[in-house]
Motif scaffolding. Sequence first.
Motif, mmCIF file in Angstrom:
data_model
loop_
_atom_site.group_PDB
_atom_site.id
_atom_site.type_symbol
_atom_site.label_atom_id
_atom_site.label_comp_id
_atom_site.label_asym_id
_atom_site.label_seq_id
_atom_site.Cartn_x
_atom_site.Cartn_y
_atom_site.Cartn_z
ATOM 1 N N TRP A 481 0.787 -1.219 0.000
ATOM 2 C CA TRP A 481 0.000 0.000 0.000
ATOM 3 C C TRP A 481 0.827 1.280 0.000
ATOM 4 C CZ3 TRP A 481 -4.656 1.981 -0.682
ATOM 5 C CH2 TRP A 481 -4.950 3.215 -0.115
ATOM 6 N N HIS A 483 3.269 4.205 -0.494
ATOM 7 C CA HIS A 483 4.257 4.750 -1.426
ATOM 8 C C HIS A 483 4.392 6.244 -1.169
ATOM 9 C CE1 HIS A 483 1.011 6.373 -3.857
ATOM 10 N NE2 HIS A 483 0.435 5.189 -3.824
ATOM 11 N N ARG A 660 -8.992 -1.882 -4.216
ATOM 12 C CA ARG A 660 -7.888 -0.921 -4.160
ATOM 13 C C ARG A 660 -7.606 -0.405 -2.757
ATOM 14 N NH1 ARG A 660 -7.397 3.462 -7.715
ATOM 15 N NH2 ARG A 660 -9.602 3.856 -7.922
ATOM 16 N N ALA A 677 5.147 -16.837 -4.373
ATOM 17 C CA ALA A 677 5.415 -15.765 -5.333
ATOM 18 C C ALA A 677 6.421 -14.779 -4.769
ATOM 19 C CB ALA A 677 4.119 -15.050 -5.696
ATOM 20 N N ILE A 678 6.358 -14.577 -3.476
ATOM 21 C CA ILE A 678 7.209 -13.584 -2.836
ATOM 22 C C ILE A 678 7.948 -14.258 -1.690
ATOM 23 C CG2 ILE A 678 7.234 -11.393 -1.587
ATOM 24 C CD1 ILE A 678 4.632 -10.653 -3.036
ATOM 25 N N TYR A 684 11.994 -5.549 -2.340
ATOM 26 C CA TYR A 684 10.892 -4.930 -3.069
ATOM 27 C C TYR A 684 11.268 -3.592 -3.678
ATOM 28 C CZ TYR A 684 8.279 -7.997 0.048
ATOM 29 O OH TYR A 684 7.809 -9.047 0.745
ATOM 30 N N ARG A 686 13.200 -2.499 -5.870
ATOM 31 C CA ARG A 686 13.622 -2.329 -7.249
ATOM 32 C C ARG A 686 12.469 -2.024 -8.192
ATOM 33 N NH1 ARG A 686 18.324 -4.714 -7.608
ATOM 34 N NH2 ARG A 686 18.102 -5.160 -9.821
ATOM 35 N N ILE A 687 11.271 -2.417 -7.799
ATOM 36 C CA ILE A 687 10.171 -2.301 -8.761
ATOM 37 C C ILE A 687 8.937 -1.722 -8.096
ATOM 38 C CG2 ILE A 687 10.842 -4.197 -10.256
ATOM 39 C CD1 ILE A 687 8.562 -5.698 -8.579
ATOM 40 N N SER A 688 7.967 -1.422 -8.934
ATOM 41 C CA SER A 688 6.701 -0.931 -8.428
ATOM 42 C C SER A 688 5.850 -2.130 -8.031
ATOM 43 C CB SER A 688 6.008 -0.128 -9.526
ATOM 44 O OG SER A 688 4.689 0.128 -9.157
ATOM 45 N N ILE A 689 5.949 -2.506 -6.758
ATOM 46 C CA ILE A 689 5.324 -3.745 -6.301
ATOM 47 C C ILE A 689 3.805 -3.676 -6.426
ATOM 48 C CG2 ILE A 689 5.189 -2.973 -3.907
ATOM 49 C CD1 ILE A 689 6.219 -6.476 -4.657
ATOM 50 N N ARG A 691 2.103 -2.506 -8.821
ATOM 51 C CA ARG A 691 1.664 -2.955 -10.136
ATOM 52 C C ARG A 691 1.859 -4.449 -10.268
ATOM 53 N NH1 ARG A 691 3.249 0.841 -14.715
ATOM 54 N NH2 ARG A 691 4.152 2.523 -13.519
ATOM 55 N N LEU A 692 2.856 -4.950 -9.559
ATOM 56 C CA LEU A 692 3.063 -6.392 -9.541
ATOM 57 C C LEU A 692 1.807 -7.087 -9.009
ATOM 58 C CD1 LEU A 692 5.694 -8.314 -9.896
ATOM 59 C CD2 LEU A 692 5.594 -8.440 -7.435
ATOM 60 N N PHE A 695 -0.869 -8.398 -11.211
ATOM 61 C CA PHE A 695 -0.694 -9.697 -11.861
ATOM 62 C C PHE A 695 -1.618 -10.750 -11.258
ATOM 63 C CE2 PHE A 695 4.042 -8.975 -13.113
ATOM 64 C CZ PHE A 695 3.639 -7.871 -13.847
ATOM 65 N N PHE A 696 -2.092 -10.491 -10.057
ATOM 66 C CA PHE A 696 -2.928 -11.494 -9.394
ATOM 67 C C PHE A 696 -4.407 -11.350 -9.738
ATOM 68 C CE2 PHE A 696 0.792 -11.325 -6.510
ATOM 69 C CZ PHE A 696 1.205 -12.626 -6.694
ATOM 70 N N GLY B 38 13.847 -12.557 -5.034
ATOM 71 C CA GLY B 38 12.797 -13.120 -4.184
ATOM 72 C C GLY B 38 11.384 -12.954 -4.696
ATOM 73 N N LEU B 39 11.219 -12.530 -5.948
ATOM 74 C CA LEU B 39 9.868 -12.382 -6.494
ATOM 75 C C LEU B 39 9.742 -13.315 -7.696
ATOM 76 C CD1 LEU B 39 10.036 -8.520 -6.317
ATOM 77 C CD2 LEU B 39 8.572 -9.916 -4.880
ATOM 78 N N HIS B 40 8.904 -14.313 -7.567
ATOM 79 C CA HIS B 40 8.892 -15.391 -8.557
ATOM 80 C C HIS B 40 7.662 -15.335 -9.441
ATOM 81 C CE1 HIS B 40 12.219 -17.138 -6.282
ATOM 82 N NE2 HIS B 40 11.568 -16.668 -5.236
ATOM 83 N N ARG B 44 6.432 -12.534 -18.406
ATOM 84 C CA ARG B 44 5.273 -11.825 -18.939
ATOM 85 C C ARG B 44 5.607 -11.156 -20.274
ATOM 86 N NH1 ARG B 44 1.321 -11.376 -15.206
ATOM 87 N NH2 ARG B 44 0.421 -9.564 -16.223
ATOM 88 N N LEU B 204 6.316 -2.839 -14.641
ATOM 89 C CA LEU B 204 6.807 -2.920 -13.268
ATOM 90 C C LEU B 204 7.778 -1.807 -12.919
ATOM 91 C CD1 LEU B 204 7.407 -6.749 -12.922
ATOM 92 C CD2 LEU B 204 5.527 -5.390 -12.008
#
Lengths: 898, 251
Positions: A481, A483, A660, A677-678, A684, A686-689, A691-692, A695-696, B38-40, B44, B204
Amino acid sequence: MKTTERLDPRVLACIKKRGFTSLSDAQKQAIPLILDGKHIVLIAPTGTGKTESAMFPVFNGLLSLPGGGGFKALYITPLRSLNRDILSRMQWWCAELGLTVGVRHGDTPMGERRKQALSPPDLLITTPETFQALFMGKRLRQHLAHVKYVIVDEIHELAGSKRGAQLAVGLERLHVYAGEFQRIGLSATVGNPEDIAGYLCGARPCSIVQVPVAKQLELSVQYVGDDFRHQTEVLKKHLKCEGSTLIFVNTRVTAEALGHALFSHGDVEVHHGSLSREVRIDAEDRFKKGEIRTLICTSSMELGIDIGRVDHVIQFGSPREVARLVQRVGRAGHQLNTISRGTILATGFDDLLESLVIAKKARANEIERVTPPRHAADVLANQVAAIAVEYGEIERSKIREICERTSLYPDCGTLLDDVCRQMEDHRLIRIDGSRIITTARARRYLAGNLSMIHDERKVPIFDIVSRRTVGTLDESFVVGWVHTGVVFITKGQLWRVLEIADGRLTVEPAKKAIGELPSWEGEQIPVPFPVAQEAGMMRRTRDIAAYHPEPDGLSYAEGFLREMDRNRSLVPTDELITLENTEDGVVCNVCAGHKANEALGRVISILVSARYGTTVGLELDAYRMLLRLPFSIRAADIRDILLSLDPAHMPGILKLALKRTALFKWKLVQIAKKFGAIDPDADYERISIQRLLDFFDNTVVQQEAYRELLSEYMDIDTAAGIVSLVQSGKIRVELGPLSLIGAGGLLSSRDQIPPPTADSAVLATLKRRLSQDDVLLACMNCRDWKSRTVVSRVDDHPQCPKCGARLIAALKPYEEEQYALLKKPKKNAEERATEQRLMKNANIVLSSGKKAIIALSARGVGPENASRILATLTEDDAFYREILKAERTFVQTHRYWA
Amino acid sequence: MNLEFISEGPALVIEGEQRLLIVADLHFGIEADLAAHGLHFRSRSAGRLERLMRVIDLADPDALVLLGDIKHSIPSLTRQEYYEMPGILDALRARVPLIVFPGNHDIGIERFVREEELRPRDGALVDGVAYLHGHMNPAPSLFGNLMVIGHHHPLISLRDEVGYAMQAPAYIRADIEPGEHGVPVPPGSPGKTRVLFMPAFNELAGYDIVKILKDPFSPLSRSMNADRAEIILADGTLIGPVSALNLDEDD
């Protein structure tokens, strides 16, 4: 035949030696059933010899088995501390009877574990998680084949949770090696014993032995007010005249505060989950030995750890649930056939009424139900991984058989397929046709995920202003949540997130935020619907005396209601919902308990946010919800929504509303971890988690987040029922100003329900920008006055202070030169065109006032564009949307980029 | 010159003599790197490529400009990239001519890209607009033109009246000012240089704009006038200067 005569003489001799002269009711009923080989759930209050009831006949059975070979009985408890307690009690018996006993859990040293693998004890005491670990070693699996008895202690504590679901599957995995073993569940009082039996045994027949608790309780409710000093004075009085006392509180913070206040009283210790094990054990020991007379504790002391004699239990503040009260007060008189005495100290109006209701329900033995989670997908994923590691390679149908033998996964074929596919996506298992194959990662995963308890990393919150750490947040919450720019509340203060880096959250104090975020630390115990309903009924009938409060409490409650009447405030009840306007939004007083209010509040919020395009801040407790709203949305609007809501649509709306929110994302991260998955130590940053997490969408992970939230965090059925009653007129809805009841209470749950699009955030930003823009006002009549200011400070119809005319042009600061040119007596063609443009500008301002000035301050908007925007005659947000459109066109042109 | 913002990308069409579609920072192969942290997740790439094809259909350009970081792994190729990249680039090529400006993640990209598609790392002019990935100093000849760059993955946080904050990919438009730590602006460059920072196409990737402005991590971002930088959303909505985000709520 008498029960005792059926026991082995060696066991009987021990019973005598231990000083038991007679058997308790529980023992008399349970022992023969266990001797007959029946599965059994024994429901009895703490201190009625539950453990012994189970263990006498188990010892009997163990004596008849050949020695050595493997584990013969497993004794599973939810807590390590309970394991230690049980071990110390079992050691004596086993030594006398020539049996071996061992304990195995997280704290057990390697050497001890190795010894158990080489020569397994007859009786192994363990936790559900370490039980899971037993399947990972080849030698230990062989030992499991000898199990004849499994005792699950404090089963009510496990049955309703994912931990319990995991254990249920674990028992069926054990069945593969050991065949049918005898199952014995020991439980505190629950409202639905048959479900506990089903949980323990699946479809196997199971006997239930129940020893009623109510006749052994002596309960009173005392009103102590909300002043902390007075509260501690009352407590001190109690401690003076009582013997050994347990004081139960609902939060660790209260435990610490009371501990501090009573410190001077001497012989008082604090006991809660955040304290180290040594400190807790020390406190328990000293209490047991009588060195201290008072222990202040949280739910950490609810379970049956033997702490010796307790004369009196004080519950500080409403216990919120009947089961909790019964369990806690049951700690008093921890001997057979003695009365348990408990006193609830109520601290406010809600608290008092709620306590009276709960005490009454406890006396009437109306205890809450425990609902075992059905089809929990993350538990299934966890067990599929465990089974894959256990067998290396296994037919999917085999896994299905194991799961379907429990009562929690009936007909789980499709779910199992979905779960396996999802796990394969995360590289946790491989699927080869109908076979499930383990991976190198699966074993690593299992090592980090033996438990279904979310053992969360805590993220420190660092305040950049004071340069200190001000608290921590659950990692899943931060990841899902938080950011940059988010405002949240913790420790009663508002913080804005500046940065998430290097494993910490950098924040600064925020001055204000209409919407506040939850902090998830110390989640509150929810008040059940029936309790909140009956408290609402008390407000309606005003027959408080029927609940036998003490005089202070009675006069306080009656006085409170009189005060409501005097203020001409309507008293919300079980049959009346009141909607009250406040400065921050609207308070909805609904006596429906936490879970139903969570559901109802979120449904209303999403409808408001969709209809008005604004975020809604939501805070609530068992009796009221505060919807934080822009000032234009009032109680009457909320009533309209309530009256036009179709109850049948509510579950669908709620799912939309959840997607949301902070709560949902937090859950999603936790569940994704269980699907592999995690990783627990994932990086975390490195990326915009967030948006990850998209994926779910439409996966079994998302489905499980919905399932858990809708069944465990909120109660949509009850909420829909309330809306039906509103629409049929059985529950009335009235409007009014803020009342004492509406303003009262600590709102214990917070979240925000954002609108479906980013529109409101963009509009808010545009409004802020335009209102801060510099503007040059210039008189086109006398042509001798100009003034530079910002848009927000301009009058609705600006006037020239020199000539009094309203013919004012609103120019961008860089147009100042053009205004200067107007004074030139002789103008060329270009200058005349400029003059015309400025006149047009001023004419628009003359006719449309401030609105024109706002439009003219937008980027790339001149008089032509502005009059086009104004000609749409739109107001408010629609007007600003027209401006956005004009700016969007401007940004596409070369003029903006050159 | 005319611009079109395609929010489904995010992608940009710049139309002059030619109609160019520009996307930045695809980062194909990012999943292998995520797994190492650690993120699997399953690759995509297919979905990302499909999205890009849709954007191409929508824009119908004369050429596709790939503004660097087409692939992800450094310093060497991963197995995932080795298998996926040829197919991805062939699929694109079959639809539209490619112009490739390699980024810092594109080590080894030469293996997959044709010589005629490849442009210099420090950028080149196409149709009067300068393009480069943006991780290094631009070629001196580019100054005085609009520079379109990737590399920074800008993401914006917006708050509404109640306080809910949302994040979205965004563009930054900024002017270059010669300075000590920034890019070496060649003496006698004509006019001012504007830079357009593109958001990442990869779903991402994202880096908060406030952070980019506070701790710039490239020569061009160090040289921009941050106070006057303007933010534009992926659909072309003008947000305005960072000050419009008004993080201090004193109003």
